[in-house]
Design an enzyme around this catalytic site. Structure first.
Site, short mmCIF file in Angstrom:
data_model
loop_
_atom_site.label_atom_id
_atom_site.label_comp_id
_atom_site.label_asym_id
_atom_site.label_seq_id
_atom_site.Cartn_x
_atom_site.Cartn_y
_atom_site.Cartn_z
N GLU A 108 11.83 30.46 -1.18
CA GLU A 108 12.10 31.18 0.06
C GLU A 108 13.59 31.09 0.34
O GLU A 108 14.14 30.00 0.49
CB GLU A 108 11.33 30.57 1.24
CG GLU A 108 11.52 31.37 2.51
CD GLU A 108 11.16 30.63 3.80
OE1 GLU A 108 10.87 31.30 4.80
OE2 GLU A 108 11.20 29.38 3.81
N ASP A 117 9.88 26.06 0.46
CA ASP A 117 10.27 26.37 1.83
C ASP A 117 11.78 26.28 2.03
O ASP A 117 12.40 25.29 1.62
CB ASP A 117 9.55 25.36 2.74
CG ASP A 117 9.61 25.71 4.20
OD1 ASP A 117 9.04 26.74 4.58
OD2 ASP A 117 10.24 24.95 4.97
N HIS A 161 3.28 34.41 7.11
CA HIS A 161 2.88 33.68 8.31
C HIS A 161 4.00 33.59 9.35
O HIS A 161 3.78 33.03 10.42
CB HIS A 161 2.43 32.27 7.90
CG HIS A 161 3.58 31.45 7.37
ND1 HIS A 161 4.25 31.79 6.20
CD2 HIS A 161 4.21 30.35 7.86
CE1 HIS A 161 5.23 30.92 6.01
NE2 HIS A 161 5.23 30.05 6.99
N ASP A 162 5.18 34.06 9.01
CA ASP A 162 6.30 34.04 9.95
C ASP A 162 6.62 35.43 10.50
O ASP A 162 7.57 35.59 11.27
CB ASP A 162 7.57 33.53 9.25
CG ASP A 162 7.46 32.08 8.79
OD1 ASP A 162 6.76 31.30 9.46
OD2 ASP A 162 8.07 31.74 7.75
N ASP A 170 2.87 24.66 -1.11
CA ASP A 170 4.09 24.90 -0.35
C ASP A 170 4.89 23.60 -0.38
O ASP A 170 4.41 22.55 0.06
CB ASP A 170 3.71 25.27 1.09
CG ASP A 170 4.72 26.19 1.73
OD1 ASP A 170 5.92 25.97 1.54
OD2 ASP A 170 4.31 27.11 2.46
C1 GLC Z 1 9.99 28.39 6.62
C2 GLC Z 1 8.52 28.55 6.90
C3 GLC Z 1 8.31 28.48 8.38
C4 GLC Z 1 8.76 27.13 8.87
C5 GLC Z 1 10.20 26.86 8.46
C6 GLC Z 1 10.53 25.41 8.61
O1 GLC Z 1 10.74 29.45 7.07
O2 GLC Z 1 8.03 29.72 6.32
O3 GLC Z 1 6.97 28.71 8.75
O4 GLC Z 1 8.65 27.06 10.26
O5 GLC Z 1 10.45 27.17 7.13
O6 GLC Z 1 9.83 24.66 7.66
#
Ligand code: GLC
Length: 546
Positions: free
Chosen positions: A244, A202, A318-319, A100
């Site tokens: 992402e 991310d 995970h979100d 990640d």
């Molecule tokens: C992304 C991650 C999340 C995190 C955010 C800030 O959305 O998936 O878990 O809190 O970025 O890094």
């Protein structure tokens, strides 16, 4: 000349949230040796690569999405030697480890930020985004953090504000600075040289931001930066990259993931997720499930990326809440509905991601008190929303339905103490339903959810039509069923699924009619679709013609 398709078209991905996966040393926190001890579970599932949520050194304000050293491992997760062993052990099972990459921001404990905040003329100052106060002394503008409250925090020592699109302990890196970019590319190459199979990036859609114009996502420099990154790190390496991008549009997705775009392998976008959120209150206010809306978005993306670009397929991460609780039935029809969701998702075009626990149908947890939550986003919004008059009960309902801790309760390996996750006290409660829902119990059943997922991963490796076929949706206005056809050369697959706990009778449209062999099904005995079909509760079937 036809290009050979990249390996990750045939791969099924699996996401590990290390903190909650498997604890080897009894401190209540999952770790890398724990992951290594469970690699056979993933190999049995037929996984091609693992998206490993962050394991870097971090004060863990956001469970590792706040990195204080990009070239070291958090001691609670292990050591660099453990990481090297994980990469090697996974590789020997044909599994790549995808790191990640969290480079929109760092932790405020990163030495870059520690230096940057010392003085305005520190060499690292410009690695972050600093602005003078507004004339009234307040924040430079109204930008809001994704975790609630202003996106600017004042730093006493140097009398300026710094930008943080997430928590104040996650200062945004300044991608406008070429030295910072070079430092990031060097770090990426350092990991690639160590043998990682690629990166999940991310909130990558935020790096081209222009905060003065209040532009955060999809800023003017986003795609130039990604192309520069590609040239400096990824080019010539056979790796997979996943961006992402909450803001991605179908056109934008082609910029990121077009075959010749020179950016990323695929996008990980959320259009199908956010269509299920409340227009005003977002995810904090539950909204009734709308299958027609969901299908419309899924089909739109399938069609837009039919000839170029590549998408990720997922229900959960995970979100997000647990797939079966959100889109299926986590009570009476848990097992069949979990399989139904797997079939309709994996039969589409793209790379499917299984979030840890999904392969055994893990569910949301119903917390009854705010003290049980651990997630920084949930806790921040709890403060903000209750101060704004939302009742504790309403807040709990929202957090239990969509909060991030649902996905973060420990992996349920056995029916024993703490679900076999740890011999100690877990950092977040284990779901009490581990007595019935656990890996050991599900894998012991030939008709378990795990077995169903294994089959889907195998089919993806075997069937070109599943990987490359065209997508034609049917019954788009039907509120209870989802239907589509995939076609590639002479091969054809029809998929039909009931999203409800009732028997649903469907007039099978001509284009969907098929006879052959059920290759993925959650009830026995259906190998053709024709005339009318009476679908049992949450029944799903994919039939390969011939
Ligand atoms: C992304 C991650 C999340 C995190 C955010 C800030 O959305 O998936 O878990 O809190 O970025 O890094």
């Amino acid at each position: 000349m036809t290009q050979t398709a990249p390996w990750w078209h045939a791969a099924t991905a699996y996401q590990i949230y290390p903190r909650s996966f498997c604890d080897s040393d009894g401190d209540g926190i999952g770790d890398i040796p724990g992951i290594i001890s469970r690699l056979d579970h993933l190999a049995d599932l037929g996984i091609g690569f693992v998206w490993l949520s962050p394991v870097y050194r971090s004060p863990m304000a956001d469970n590792g999405y706040d990195i204080s050293d990009y070239r070291d491992i958090a001691p609670e997760f292990g050591t660099l030697a453990d990481m090297d062993r994980l990469i090697a052990e996974a590789k020997s099972r044909g599994i790549g480890i995808v790191m990640d990459l969290v480079v929109n921001h760092s932790s405020d404990e990163h030495h870059w930020f520690q230096e940057a905040r010392r003085s305005r003329d520190n060499p690292y100052r410009d690695y972050y985004v600093w602005r003078d106060p507004a004339p009234n002394g307040g924040a430079p503008n109204d930008l809001q953090s994704n975790f609630g409250g202003p996106a600017w925090s004042y730093d006493e020592r140097t009398g300026q504000y710094y930008l943080h699109l997430f928590d104040r302990r996650q200062p945004d890196l300044n991608w406008q600075n070429p030295e910072l970019r070079r430092a990031i590319y060097e770090m990426m190459n350092w990991w690639l040289d160590r043998g990682v199979a690629g990166f999940r990036m991310d909130v990558i859609d935020l790096i081209g931001k222009d905060p003065d114009a209040s532009i955060t996502a999809d800023g003017p420099d986003l795609h130039p930066f990604l192309r520069e990154m590609h040239d400096a790190t990824l080019k010539g390496r056979d790796v997979v990259t996943v961006g992402e991008a909450w803001s991605a549009t179908t056109e934008g997705a082609l910029l990121y993931s077009g075959r010749d775009a020179g950016e990323l392998s695929m996008v990980f976008q959320f259009a199908h997720i956010v269509q299920g959120w409340d227009e005003v209150h977002g995810k904090w206010k539950p909204k009734p499930f709308d299958l027609v809306g969901l299908k419309q978005v899924l089909a739109e993306w399938q069609l837009a990326l039919a000839d170029d670009g590549w998408n990720s397929l997922f229900w959960s991460n995970h979100d997000l809440p647990r797939a079966v609780s959100k889109y299926g039935d986590d009570g009476r029809f848990r097992v069949v509905s979990a399989k139904m969701l797997a079939t309709v998702l994996h039969m589409m075009k793209g790379t499917p991601y299984i979030y840890q626990g999904e392969e055994i149908g893990m569910t949301n947890i119903a917390f009854t008190d705010i003290s049980q939550f651990r997630d920084i986003e949930t806790l921040n919004f709890h403060k903000i929303q209750t101060a704004a008059g939302v009742t504790p009960g309403d807040f709990l309902a929202g957090a239990n339905s969509n909060g991030r801790d649902n996905a973060r309760t420990p992996m349920q390996w056995t029916d024993g103490p703490q679900a076999g996750f740890t011999s100690g006290e877990p950092w977040i409660e284990v779901n009490p339903n581990h007595r019935e829902i656990n890996v050991a119990a599900d894998r012991a059943r030939p008709d378990g959810i795990f077995a169903h997922y294994c089959e889907l991963a195998r089919l993806r490796r075997e069937l070109a039509v599943m990987r490359e076929g065209s997508f034609t949706p049917y019954l788009q206005d039907h509120p209870k069923v989802m239907a589509y056809v995939r076609q590639h050369e002479d091969a054809r697959i029809a998929v039909l699924a009931n999203f409800t706990g009732e028997v649903v009778t469907v007039d099978v449209p001509r284009g969907l009619a098929i006879s052959g062999r059920a290759i993925s099904a959650n009830y026995p005995g259906r190998d053709a679709l024709d005339g009318t079909a009476e679908l049992r509760p949450f029944e799903a079937v994919a039939i390969l013609e011939g």
